[in-house]
Design an enzyme around this catalytic site. Sequence first.
Site, mmCIF file in Angstrom:
data_model
loop_
_atom_site.group_PDB
_atom_site.id
_atom_site.type_symbol
_atom_site.label_atom_id
_atom_site.label_comp_id
_atom_site.label_asym_id
_atom_site.label_seq_id
_atom_site.Cartn_x
_atom_site.Cartn_y
_atom_site.Cartn_z
ATOM 1 N N GLU A 90 -29.451 4.043 57.110
ATOM 2 C CA GLU A 90 -28.093 3.815 55.235
ATOM 3 C C GLU A 90 -27.731 3.328 55.950
ATOM 4 O O GLU A 90 -27.275 2.927 56.985
ATOM 5 C CB GLU A 90 -27.586 5.623 55.461
ATOM 6 C CG GLU A 90 -28.103 6.200 54.667
ATOM 7 C CD GLU A 90 -27.608 7.464 54.754
ATOM 8 O OE1 GLU A 90 -27.617 8.745 55.109
ATOM 9 O OE2 GLU A 90 -25.709 7.551 54.953
ATOM 10 N N CYS A 103 -21.456 -1.863 55.935
ATOM 11 C CA CYS A 103 -21.046 -1.435 57.075
ATOM 12 C C CYS A 103 -22.540 -0.725 57.285
ATOM 13 O O CYS A 103 -23.736 0.236 57.272
ATOM 14 C CB CYS A 103 -20.396 0.050 57.262
ATOM 15 S SG CYS A 103 -20.441 1.027 58.410
ATOM 16 N N CYS A 110 -27.619 9.666 67.238
ATOM 17 C CA CYS A 110 -26.946 8.637 68.741
ATOM 18 C C CYS A 110 -26.125 9.570 69.279
ATOM 19 O O CYS A 110 -26.248 10.780 69.364
ATOM 20 C CB CYS A 110 -24.848 8.741 67.823
ATOM 21 S SG CYS A 110 -23.891 8.053 68.830
ATOM 22 N N CYS A 114 -20.205 13.392 69.298
ATOM 23 C CA CYS A 114 -18.170 13.724 69.295
ATOM 24 C C CYS A 114 -18.563 15.144 68.378
ATOM 25 O O CYS A 114 -19.672 14.968 67.575
ATOM 26 C CB CYS A 114 -18.228 12.089 68.588
ATOM 27 S SG CYS A 114 -17.795 11.250 69.775
ATOM 28 N N CYS A 117 -19.136 14.108 64.259
ATOM 29 C CA CYS A 117 -19.800 13.122 63.927
ATOM 30 C C CYS A 117 -20.531 14.180 63.543
ATOM 31 O O CYS A 117 -21.487 14.436 64.015
ATOM 32 C CB CYS A 117 -19.380 11.724 64.505
ATOM 33 S SG CYS A 117 -20.388 11.156 64.116
ATOM 34 N N GLY A 157 -24.920 5.439 65.756
ATOM 35 C CA GLY A 157 -24.292 4.733 66.284
ATOM 36 C C GLY A 157 -23.937 4.401 67.095
ATOM 37 O O GLY A 157 -22.850 3.787 66.701
ATOM 38 N N GLU A 158 -23.724 4.249 67.754
ATOM 39 C CA GLU A 158 -23.132 3.800 68.813
ATOM 40 C C GLU A 158 -23.436 2.290 69.948
ATOM 41 O O GLU A 158 -24.416 1.947 70.160
ATOM 42 C CB GLU A 158 -22.580 4.775 70.705
ATOM 43 C CG GLU A 158 -22.141 3.830 71.741
ATOM 44 C CD GLU A 158 -20.597 3.116 71.136
ATOM 45 O OE1 GLU A 158 -19.826 4.070 70.342
ATOM 46 O OE2 GLU A 158 -20.529 1.850 71.161
ATOM 47 N N CYS A 331 -17.782 5.471 55.718
ATOM 48 C CA CYS A 331 -18.260 4.939 57.285
ATOM 49 C C CYS A 331 -18.273 5.840 58.268
ATOM 50 O O CYS A 331 -16.578 6.689 57.966
ATOM 51 C CB CYS A 331 -17.237 3.580 57.565
ATOM 52 S SG CYS A 331 -17.900 2.105 57.801
HETATM 53 N N1 SAH Z 1 -20.034 4.986 67.045
HETATM 54 C C1 SAH Z 1 -18.740 4.197 66.864
HETATM 55 C C2 SAH Z 1 -18.700 3.375 65.789
HETATM 56 C C3 SAH Z 1 -19.263 4.301 64.473
HETATM 57 S S1 SAH Z 1 -18.816 5.774 64.371
HETATM 58 C C4 SAH Z 1 -18.175 5.134 67.493
HETATM 59 O O1 SAH Z 1 -17.863 6.021 67.327
HETATM 60 O O2 SAH Z 1 -17.272 3.872 67.141
HETATM 61 C C5 SAH Z 1 -17.439 5.384 62.621
HETATM 62 C C6 SAH Z 1 -15.816 5.414 62.847
HETATM 63 O O3 SAH Z 1 -15.790 6.573 62.508
HETATM 64 C C7 SAH Z 1 -15.971 6.122 64.238
HETATM 65 O O4 SAH Z 1 -14.590 6.389 64.268
HETATM 66 C C8 SAH Z 1 -16.090 7.896 63.924
HETATM 67 O O5 SAH Z 1 -14.860 7.689 65.390
HETATM 68 C C9 SAH Z 1 -15.618 7.887 62.925
HETATM 69 N N2 SAH Z 1 -16.040 9.194 61.832
HETATM 70 C C10 SAH Z 1 -16.664 10.049 62.287
HETATM 71 N N3 SAH Z 1 -16.912 10.857 61.469
HETATM 72 C C11 SAH Z 1 -15.852 11.068 60.599
HETATM 73 C C12 SAH Z 1 -15.645 11.635 59.645
HETATM 74 N N4 SAH Z 1 -16.327 12.801 58.970
HETATM 75 N N5 SAH Z 1 -14.746 11.597 59.321
HETATM 76 C C13 SAH Z 1 -14.303 10.735 58.913
HETATM 77 N N6 SAH Z 1 -14.313 9.579 59.879
HETATM 78 C C14 SAH Z 1 -15.699 9.225 61.244
HETATM 79 FE FE1 SF4 Z 2 -19.185 9.416 68.051
HETATM 80 FE FE2 SF4 Z 2 -19.684 6.987 66.507
HETATM 81 FE FE3 SF4 Z 2 -21.571 8.765 67.824
HETATM 82 FE FE4 SF4 Z 2 -20.466 9.289 65.533
HETATM 83 S S1 SF4 Z 2 -21.747 7.951 65.963
HETATM 84 S S2 SF4 Z 2 -21.151 9.822 67.644
HETATM 85 S S3 SF4 Z 2 -18.443 9.092 66.498
HETATM 86 S S4 SF4 Z 2 -20.682 7.711 69.028
#
Ligand code: SAH
Ligand code: SF4
Length: 341
Positions: A90, A103, A110, A114, A117, A157-158, A331
């Site tokens: 996506e 984005c 990933c 977290c 997420c 993804g990270e 995002c």
């Molecule tokens: N993996 C990287 C980048 C992708 S996530 C990272 O974690 O930074 C981009 C951002 O969206 C991160 O700050 C993440 O914690 C946040 N995010 C993830 N799930 C979310 C949700 N359901 N609502 C709002 N922000 C969220």
């Molecule tokens: Fe965590 Fe970012 Fe991976 Fe979601 S995409 S699991 S926020 S590291």
Amino acid sequence: MKSIINEDLNEFATKLEADGFKKFNARQIFEWIFKKRVYEFSQMSNLSKKLREYLRENYKIEDLKLNKHQVSRDKTEKFLFELSDGNLIETVLMRHEYGNSVCVTTQLGCNIGCTFCASGLEKKKRNLEPFEIVLQVLKVSDITKERVSHVVVMGIGEPFDNYNNVMKFIDIINSPYGLEIGARHITVSTSGIVPKIYEFADRETQINLAISLHAPNDRVRSQLMKINDRYSIKEVIEASKYYVEKTNRRITFEYILLEGINDEVAHANELSNLLRGINCYVNLIRYNAVNEFDYRGSREVRANAFFNHLKRRGINTTLRKEKGSDIDAACGQLRSKEMNK
Ligand code: SAH
Ligand code: SF4
């Protein structure tokens, strides 16, 4: 056969020269692809027939198939693309006053996992190749016929777990012969993989860095992000300071507000102590609920109180409105429902 959109301009020019062509041919080929959006070697009319044949034999220009396209009320658009191996990814386009921002997704799934997420619900299947990330930007621009001025690496993804490919992607879109997206218009977001933050800072580029902090102390952060057991808040903050020193850029801390978890005024207080003196700003985002989890986004009054407290303590802060939440395009909230069918 190699994907031409994976090539670095300088390396490609050297390769062409070694094979009996001219260095500047590389630039011409890049211009056909990125400026004129011509994806057939046979149509690159200023190249010699011999070069076009050489390209056809050694390289391919990959494509992404558009599988689904949604537009939200606020004109945010979500694209579901199919990769050549059948996997779906996506990409989101957001419209701002300052321009269009895309984005991008960097991995299939990933592994950081977290607890809040949706992207982490699926284990990582593989890293995306540079061309697969570049094509997301290229295709969105082609489909909408609009210029993309900003890129945020905040999809599934990270990025620092796919470091080399993401850096190559950035170099390609940043190149004057590529998409010419300015370094200051590109933002990479990481969950806090500390050694890579140092490596990134040492590149001394103007690319923006955002750190997903989400908590002011290790106890709360470890509950939300397993990665915190590996790299503590203290280590993340040290690395962030190093980035600011090295690049002279302001760093962003992302902080999702989760009702009853990390959104007390006491947390805001702790956060302001943690960040005092760092050239940074805090991006507060009210969490978008995900079906599989019990977490809820903070109510507006709590979010405002948190925001106001940080402000009073002298921390630069924004409380962001999520775009595209009615189509799950916010995002960090990307997940292909199609894939789970
Ligand atoms: N993996 C990287 C980048 C992708 S996530 C990272 O974690 O930074 C981009 C951002 O969206 C991160 O700050 C993440 O914690 C946040 N995010 C993830 N799930 C979310 C949700 N359901 N609502 C709002 N922000 C969220
Ligand atoms: Fe965590 Fe970012 Fe991976 Fe979601 S995409 S699991 S926020 S590291």
